[in-house]
Design a protein around this motif. Structure first.
Motif, PDB file in Angstrom:
ATOM      1  N   ILE A 211       0.625  -1.028  -0.344  1.00  0.00           N
ATOM      2  CA  ILE A 211       0.175  -0.001   0.264  1.00  0.00           C
ATOM      3  C   ILE A 211       1.353   1.063  -0.076  1.00  0.00           C
ATOM      4  O   ILE A 211       1.943   1.012   0.493  1.00  0.00           O
ATOM      5  N   THR A 212       0.440   2.026  -0.364  1.00  0.00           N
ATOM      6  CA  THR A 212       1.067   3.723  -0.718  1.00  0.00           C
ATOM      7  C   THR A 212       0.547   4.455  -1.070  1.00  0.00           C
ATOM      8  O   THR A 212      -1.219   4.318  -1.499  1.00  0.00           O
ATOM      9  N   VAL A 213      -0.161   5.698   0.373  1.00  0.00           N
ATOM     10  CA  VAL A 213      -0.697   6.250   0.234  1.00  0.00           C
ATOM     11  C   VAL A 213      -0.216   8.334  -0.330  1.00  0.00           C
ATOM     12  O   VAL A 213       1.130   8.525   0.187  1.00  0.00           O
ATOM     13  N   ARG A 214      -1.071   8.665  -1.270  1.00  0.00           N
ATOM     14  CA  ARG A 214      -0.795   9.622  -1.847  1.00  0.00           C
ATOM     15  C   ARG A 214      -1.733  10.460  -1.101  1.00  0.00           C
ATOM     16  O   ARG A 214      -2.544  10.460  -1.114  1.00  0.00           O
ATOM     17  N   ILE A 215      -0.809  11.839  -1.149  1.00  0.00           N
ATOM     18  CA  ILE A 215      -1.921  12.978  -0.558  1.00  0.00           C
ATOM     19  C   ILE A 215      -1.619  14.315  -1.130  1.00  0.00           C
ATOM     20  O   ILE A 215      -0.841  14.631  -1.523  1.00  0.00           O
ATOM     21  N   ASN A 216      -2.333  14.167  -2.270  1.00  0.00           N
ATOM     22  CA  ASN A 216      -3.230  15.567  -2.712  1.00  0.00           C
ATOM     23  C   ASN A 216      -3.444  16.095  -2.083  1.00  0.00           C
ATOM     24  O   ASN A 216      -4.465  17.028  -2.157  1.00  0.00           O
ATOM     25  N   PHE A 217      -2.435  17.645  -2.569  1.00  0.00           N
ATOM     26  CA  PHE A 217      -2.672  18.899  -1.262  1.00  0.00           C
ATOM     27  C   PHE A 217      -3.030  20.123  -1.759  1.00  0.00           C
ATOM     28  O   PHE A 217      -1.698  20.142  -3.475  1.00  0.00           O
ATOM     29  N   ASP A 218      -3.341  21.327  -2.267  1.00  0.00           N
ATOM     30  CA  ASP A 218      -3.389  22.428  -2.585  1.00  0.00           C
ATOM     31  C   ASP A 218      -4.016  23.102  -1.683  1.00  0.00           C
ATOM     32  O   ASP A 218      -3.285  23.185  -0.216  1.00  0.00           O
ATOM     33  N   LEU A 219      -4.193  24.712  -2.196  1.00  0.00           N
ATOM     34  CA  LEU A 219      -3.968  25.828  -1.427  1.00  0.00           C
ATOM     35  C   LEU A 219      -5.067  25.814  -0.095  1.00  0.00           C
ATOM     36  O   LEU A 219      -5.768  26.397   0.871  1.00  0.00           O
ATOM     37  N   LYS A 220      -6.114  24.497  -0.910  1.00  0.00           N
ATOM     38  CA  LYS A 220      -7.592  24.555   0.844  1.00  0.00           C
ATOM     39  C   LYS A 220      -6.503  23.710   2.280  1.00  0.00           C
ATOM     40  O   LYS A 220      -7.020  23.994   3.409  1.00  0.00           O
ATOM     41  N   PHE A 221      -4.937  23.253   1.546  1.00  0.00           N
ATOM     42  CA  PHE A 221      -5.112  22.844   2.798  1.00  0.00           C
ATOM     43  C   PHE A 221      -4.150  23.901   3.784  1.00  0.00           C
ATOM     44  O   PHE A 221      -3.073  24.551   3.299  1.00  0.00           O
ATOM     45  N   SER A 222      -3.928  24.085   4.868  1.00  0.00           N
ATOM     46  CA  SER A 222      -3.156  24.843   6.201  1.00  0.00           C
ATOM     47  C   SER A 222      -2.156  23.678   6.709  1.00  0.00           C
ATOM     48  O   SER A 222      -2.489  22.447   6.555  1.00  0.00           O
ATOM     49  N   MET A 223      -1.173  24.048   7.119  1.00  0.00           N
ATOM     50  CA  MET A 223       0.255  23.717   7.207  1.00  0.00           C
ATOM     51  C   MET A 223      -0.367  23.318   8.329  1.00  0.00           C
ATOM     52  O   MET A 223      -0.472  21.743   8.806  1.00  0.00           O
ATOM     53  N   GLN A 224      -1.437  23.970   9.031  1.00  0.00           N
ATOM     54  CA  GLN A 224      -2.276  23.000  10.377  1.00  0.00           C
ATOM     55  C   GLN A 224      -3.311  21.909  10.207  1.00  0.00           C
ATOM     56  O   GLN A 224      -2.526  20.458  10.503  1.00  0.00           O
ATOM     57  N   ASP A 225      -3.734  21.961   8.689  1.00  0.00           N
ATOM     58  CA  ASP A 225      -3.745  19.939   8.098  1.00  0.00           C
ATOM     59  C   ASP A 225      -3.132  19.429   7.858  1.00  0.00           C
ATOM     60  O   ASP A 225      -3.630  18.436   8.385  1.00  0.00           O
ATOM     61  N   ILE A 226      -2.417  19.794   7.548  1.00  0.00           N
ATOM     62  CA  ILE A 226      -1.353  18.908   7.429  1.00  0.00           C
ATOM     63  C   ILE A 226      -0.833  18.377   8.547  1.00  0.00           C
ATOM     64  O   ILE A 226      -0.539  16.670   8.607  1.00  0.00           O
ATOM     65  N   ARG A 227      -0.414  19.211   9.120  1.00  0.00           N
ATOM     66  CA  ARG A 227      -0.025  18.659  10.621  1.00  0.00           C
ATOM     67  C   ARG A 227      -0.876  17.610  11.439  1.00  0.00           C
ATOM     68  O   ARG A 227      -0.047  16.768  11.854  1.00  0.00           O
TER      69      ARG A 227
END
Length: 390
Positions: A211-227
């Motif tokens: 299994i590989t998990v790919r996280i597609n991130f854009d400007l909807k993500f804040s660093m708080q979301d990513i953390r």
């Protein structure tokens, strides 16, 4: 002995290291006094210059047929960056089998391996079609004594143990689960699915598949979301994750620009390092595995039409399978510029689809900023890494 152009020399304190852009390996050796064991390692891991230095043209010598099959365009999510138009078209099994049969005839005596990827839409919404097409391809490969390797792309929402057992029993051993910005918009999940249930399913899936998990991130993500997401992934002991930025594909206004991209990854890697999480071995913007730049690779739509790339599935159908293998038509490789570039094999001239959307194709300036940052974190985590020769 001469190193390949995709190997960069780095000095750290008084030591000299060599970083391989192709596979992410970094070694510390004295290049003036290399023993046989070290030389073998360098040779086996593509550190040394070969007669054909231009990686692009080596793609024409492949022995693997890659087939990506769009099972359906139906999806239970509506990610605004997705190339899919989210209608309810299911796979035309008859046409897909016919095209696959043509491909096998076209490649008679030229391949020894077939790599199939099942995608959508969300392929688990039509799992019966996945199994029917798998059975057909498996039968054809057995007849021709071809090695078959298969992968399925999913958003993970419908993962359950019954599906995992079926996949494992059918030797579909690889899965990529893509998580996007919908995970921070609970209204998109309609309270029917939770991220906890998705990650719990992924954790269980690791017992059965690669299994590989790919996280597609854009400007909807804040660093708080990513953390928050990284901490959640670590809590569920997800083994292999990587982040992929949403580029300017003409569909979403939330794509990430180059300077923002560097800043995002600096913060992401810093968080992962602080959590003692392993980095994905390949650099995030690698395009060298793009099917449009691989000669023996095609995309089959759910209607049974051949494309060169999933992102251009609205382009003209390629009726004759032989025409799809002229990769010069699908790549903006600039021989006079790219041939001398250390980053050639990372982008192979850039994405033709992105160029049509007036996005910057050449990624050299991005790599020049990103790679030193990446290496900085590699130095931090080198101690104890088994892929480092000391």
């Amino acid at each position: 002995m001469e190193f390949a152009k995709h190997v960069i020399q780095i000095k750290n304190n008084k030591s000299v290291y060599y970083f391989n852009l192709f596979n992410g390996l970094m070694i510390n050796i004295n290049d003036k006094n290399i023993n046989k064991k070290e030389y073998k390692y360098l040779e086996e891991n593509n550190f040394l210059k070969k007669d054909n230095e231009v990686f692009f043209y080596s793609l024409k010598k492949q022995n693997t047929l890659g087939i990506t099959i769009e099972i359906t365009r139906l999806c239970n999510l509506q990610c605004d960056y997705c190339y899919n138009n989210n209608n309810s078209i299911k796979a035309n099994i008859t046409k897909i089998k016919s095209k696959i049969s043509d491909l096998f005839l076209n490649f008679k005596n030229r391949i020894n391996r077939v790599y199939v990827t099942y995608t959508g839409g969300e392929p688990l919404m039509d799992f019966e079609s996945v199994l029917e097409i798998h059975n057909y391809i498996n039968h054809e490969c057995n007849k021709r004594n071809l090695y078959l390797d298969e992968n399925i792309l999913t958003n993970g929402i419908f993962l359950n143990e019954e599906i995992l057992i079926i996949l494992k029993n059918n030797n579909i051993n690889n899965m990529q689960v893509s998580l996007g910005s919908y995970i921070i918009k609970q209204d998109k999940l309609m309270n029917e699915y939770s991220l906890d249930s998705i990650l719990s399913g992924i954790k269980n899936a690791q017992k059965f598949l690669n299994i590989t998990v790919r996280i597609n991130f854009d400007l909807k993500f804040s660093m708080q979301d990513i953390r928050w997401l990284i901490e959640l992934v670590k809590r569920y002991d997800i083994k292999h994750i990587y982040f992929a930025m949403v580029e300017d594909n003409g569909r979403s206004p939330y794509f990430i620009k180059e300077d923002e991209y560097i800043d995002f990854f600096n913060k992401i890697w810093n968080i992962m390092y602080s959590k003692n999480m392993r980095f994905y071995e390949k650099l995030p913007p690698v395009h060298s595995l793009c099917m449009a730049k691989s000669k023996y690779s095609i995309y089959l739509t759910s209607e049974g039409e051949i494309r060169k790339c999933m992102c251009t599935n609205n382009t003209k159908n390629i009726n004759k399978t032989s025409k799809v293998f002229d990769i010069d038509k699908y790549i903006k490789y600039r021989k006079n510029i790219c041939i001398n570039c250390s980053y050639e094999l990372l982008c192979l001239g850039g994405c033709l689809f992105l160029e049509k959307n007036d996005s910057t194709v050449c990624k050299k300036s991005l790599f020049e900023k990103l790679i030193p940052l990446y290496i900085k974190y590699k130095f931090k985590i080198m101690e104890g890494e088994k892929n480092c020769l000391k």
